[in-house]
Design a protein around this motif. Structure first.
Motif, mmCIF file in Angstrom:
data_model
loop_
_atom_site.group_PDB
_atom_site.id
_atom_site.type_symbol
_atom_site.label_atom_id
_atom_site.label_comp_id
_atom_site.label_asym_id
_atom_site.label_seq_id
_atom_site.Cartn_x
_atom_site.Cartn_y
_atom_site.Cartn_z
ATOM 1 N N LYS A 139 -5.215 -89.705 23.538
ATOM 2 C CA LYS A 139 -4.089 -89.132 24.278
ATOM 3 C C LYS A 139 -3.032 -88.595 23.326
ATOM 4 N N ARG A 140 -2.705 -89.360 22.281
ATOM 5 C CA ARG A 140 -1.697 -88.908 21.324
ATOM 6 C C ARG A 140 -2.138 -87.642 20.597
ATOM 7 N N LEU A 141 -3.453 -87.584 20.282
ATOM 8 C CA LEU A 141 -3.983 -86.392 19.617
ATOM 9 C C LEU A 141 -3.857 -85.177 20.513
ATOM 10 N N TYR A 142 -4.271 -85.313 21.775
ATOM 11 C CA TYR A 142 -4.170 -84.199 22.706
ATOM 12 C C TYR A 142 -2.715 -83.767 22.887
ATOM 13 N N GLU A 143 -1.810 -84.738 23.007
ATOM 14 C CA GLU A 143 -0.409 -84.402 23.252
ATOM 15 C C GLU A 143 0.206 -83.677 22.060
ATOM 16 N N THR A 144 -0.220 -84.041 20.854
ATOM 17 C CA THR A 144 0.268 -83.344 19.662
ATOM 18 C C THR A 144 -0.123 -81.867 19.715
ATOM 19 N N ILE A 145 -1.334 -81.620 20.207
ATOM 20 C CA ILE A 145 -1.843 -80.242 20.254
ATOM 21 C C ILE A 145 -1.251 -79.458 21.413
ATOM 22 N N THR A 146 -1.030 -80.118 22.559
ATOM 23 C CA THR A 146 -0.710 -79.376 23.785
ATOM 24 C C THR A 146 0.743 -79.467 24.226
ATOM 25 N N SER A 147 1.562 -80.234 23.505
ATOM 26 C CA SER A 147 2.921 -80.487 23.998
ATOM 27 C C SER A 147 3.787 -79.240 24.064
ATOM 28 N N SER A 148 3.482 -78.229 23.242
ATOM 29 C CA SER A 148 4.350 -77.043 23.170
ATOM 30 C C SER A 148 3.826 -75.867 23.982
ATOM 31 N N THR A 149 2.787 -76.077 24.780
ATOM 32 C CA THR A 149 2.228 -74.959 25.545
ATOM 33 C C THR A 149 2.465 -75.148 27.035
ATOM 34 N N PRO A 150 2.761 -74.044 27.756
ATOM 35 C CA PRO A 150 2.913 -74.125 29.215
ATOM 36 C C PRO A 150 1.563 -74.064 29.936
ATOM 37 N N ASP A 151 0.486 -73.817 29.169
ATOM 38 C CA ASP A 151 -0.837 -73.718 29.788
ATOM 39 C C ASP A 151 -1.270 -75.064 30.363
ATOM 40 N N LEU A 152 -2.120 -74.987 31.385
ATOM 41 C CA LEU A 152 -2.665 -76.197 32.007
ATOM 42 C C LEU A 152 -3.913 -76.600 31.220
ATOM 43 N N ILE A 153 -3.864 -77.749 30.599
ATOM 44 C CA ILE A 153 -4.971 -78.196 29.745
ATOM 45 C C ILE A 153 -5.460 -79.547 30.245
ATOM 46 N N TYR A 154 -6.757 -79.672 30.374
ATOM 47 C CA TYR A 154 -7.337 -80.895 30.914
ATOM 48 C C TYR A 154 -8.704 -81.128 30.299
ATOM 49 N N VAL A 155 -9.184 -82.374 30.403
ATOM 50 C CA VAL A 155 -10.498 -82.748 29.891
ATOM 51 C C VAL A 155 -11.217 -83.538 30.977
ATOM 52 N N PHE A 156 -12.471 -83.150 31.224
ATOM 53 C CA PHE A 156 -13.331 -83.895 32.152
ATOM 54 C C PHE A 156 -14.326 -84.733 31.368
ATOM 55 N N ASN A 157 -14.792 -85.834 31.974
ATOM 56 C CA ASN A 157 -15.989 -86.479 31.441
ATOM 57 C C ASN A 157 -17.200 -85.956 32.213
ATOM 58 N N LEU A 158 -18.372 -86.503 31.928
ATOM 59 C CA LEU A 158 -19.596 -85.988 32.545
ATOM 60 C C LEU A 158 -19.758 -86.413 33.995
ATOM 61 N N HIS A 159 -18.815 -87.219 34.487
ATOM 62 C CA HIS A 159 -18.866 -87.651 35.891
ATOM 63 C C HIS A 159 -17.764 -86.984 36.708
ATOM 64 N N TYR A 160 -17.282 -85.839 36.201
ATOM 65 C CA TYR A 160 -16.288 -85.013 36.889
ATOM 66 C C TYR A 160 -14.926 -85.701 37.031
ATOM 67 N N ARG A 161 -14.646 -86.641 36.170
ATOM 68 C CA ARG A 161 -13.356 -87.329 36.234
ATOM 69 C C ARG A 161 -12.464 -86.870 35.071
ATOM 70 N N PHE A 162 -11.169 -86.787 35.341
ATOM 71 C CA PHE A 162 -10.220 -86.381 34.311
ATOM 72 C C PHE A 162 -10.032 -87.508 33.297
ATOM 73 N N THR A 163 -10.183 -87.168 32.021
ATOM 74 C CA THR A 163 -9.856 -88.121 30.959
ATOM 75 C C THR A 163 -8.578 -87.705 30.231
ATOM 76 N N TYR A 164 -8.108 -86.495 30.510
ATOM 77 C CA TYR A 164 -6.835 -86.040 29.940
ATOM 78 C C TYR A 164 -6.270 -84.919 30.807
ATOM 79 N N ALA A 165 -4.950 -84.919 30.950
ATOM 80 C CA ALA A 165 -4.229 -83.799 31.579
ATOM 81 C C ALA A 165 -2.894 -83.692 30.868
ATOM 82 N N ASN A 166 -2.548 -82.472 30.427
ATOM 83 C CA ASN A 166 -1.297 -82.346 29.678
ATOM 84 C C ASN A 166 -0.101 -82.377 30.633
ATOM 85 N N GLU A 167 1.096 -82.418 30.054
ATOM 86 C CA GLU A 167 2.305 -82.611 30.848
ATOM 87 C C GLU A 167 2.504 -81.474 31.852
ATOM 88 N N ALA A 168 2.127 -80.267 31.462
ATOM 89 C CA ALA A 168 2.292 -79.128 32.376
ATOM 90 C C ALA A 168 1.458 -79.314 33.636
#
Length: 206
Positions: A139-168
């Motif tokens: 989570k900290r790694l993703y937030e470092t990368i995505t904290s400054s972007t307004p884009d919607l960024i997310y990560v799924f696992n192979l069971h269609y569940r969210f494992t990450y969603a950025n603040e936007a």
């Protein structure tokens, strides 16, 4: 007298049936007589001298001995979760309880106790702790990368569940991290057609 003996026998049978270890201990915790061990440490009927040194790993011994000393000094019940050398030489975990048996003058004559093998529970707790630490690192790694972007960024696992969603994205959903992560698309409010579209994308990648 007969009723008392029967009651004691029933109680003893219950304790033995519901415990992995049943033991008696001398007043100073130097010699243990194993009434039942289930093969967890030594065999039934075994006599273990210098038992704390032989059964408790070095890094645990000081804390264990301090707890024993406190129980002896206060003629109080002993209880602890601790590491223990198992009969196969590996280190496991045990939850031990013991009560002091005193004479008429209040001096401890012996201890009666029981133990439960909690190795599997401890291993599961450690695995869960490790998984949570890895998730936090990710989570900290993703937030470092995505904290400054307004884009919607997310990560799924192979069971269609969210494992990450950025603040936007969380802001757009109106949800907190704890309420959104681990959930499916439908659980996070996606329309069925939209959820199916993303699931087809995941299937294609797989």
């Amino acid at each position: 007298q007969q009723s008392l003996q029967e009651s004691e026998a029933h109680f003893k049978a219950l304790v033995i049936a519901t415990s992995d270890i049943v033991f008696s201990m001398d007043a100073n915790w130097q010699q243990m007589h194993l009434i039942k061990s289930s093969g967890f440490i030594a065999g039934d009927g075994a006599l273990v001298t210098d038992c704390i040194t032989k059964l408790i790993p070095g890094e645990e011994r000081a804390a264990f001995e301090a707890a024993v000393k406190h129980a002896i000094e206060h003629t109080a019940r002993f209880q602890a979760e601790h590491k223990i050398y198992k009969s196969d030489g590996t280190i496991g975990w045990c939850y031990t309880q013991a009560v002091p048996i005193a004479d008429k003058q209040g001096n401890i004559k012996e201890w009666l106790g029981r133990g439960h093998d909690i190795t599997l529970r401890k291993q599961m707790q450690q695995a869960l702790h490790t998984a949570k630490e890895l998730a936090e690192q990710q989570k900290r790694l993703y937030e470092t990368i995505t904290s400054s972007t307004p884009d919607l960024i997310y990560v799924f696992n192979l069971h269609y569940r969210f494992t990450y969603a950025n603040e936007a994205l969380l802001t757009m959903w109106g949800k907190t991290w704890d309420k959104a992560i681990g959930k499916t698309l439908l659980e996070n409010g996606y329309e069925p057609w939209h959820a199916e579209m993303h699931e087809r994308e995941i299937d294609k990648v797989i």
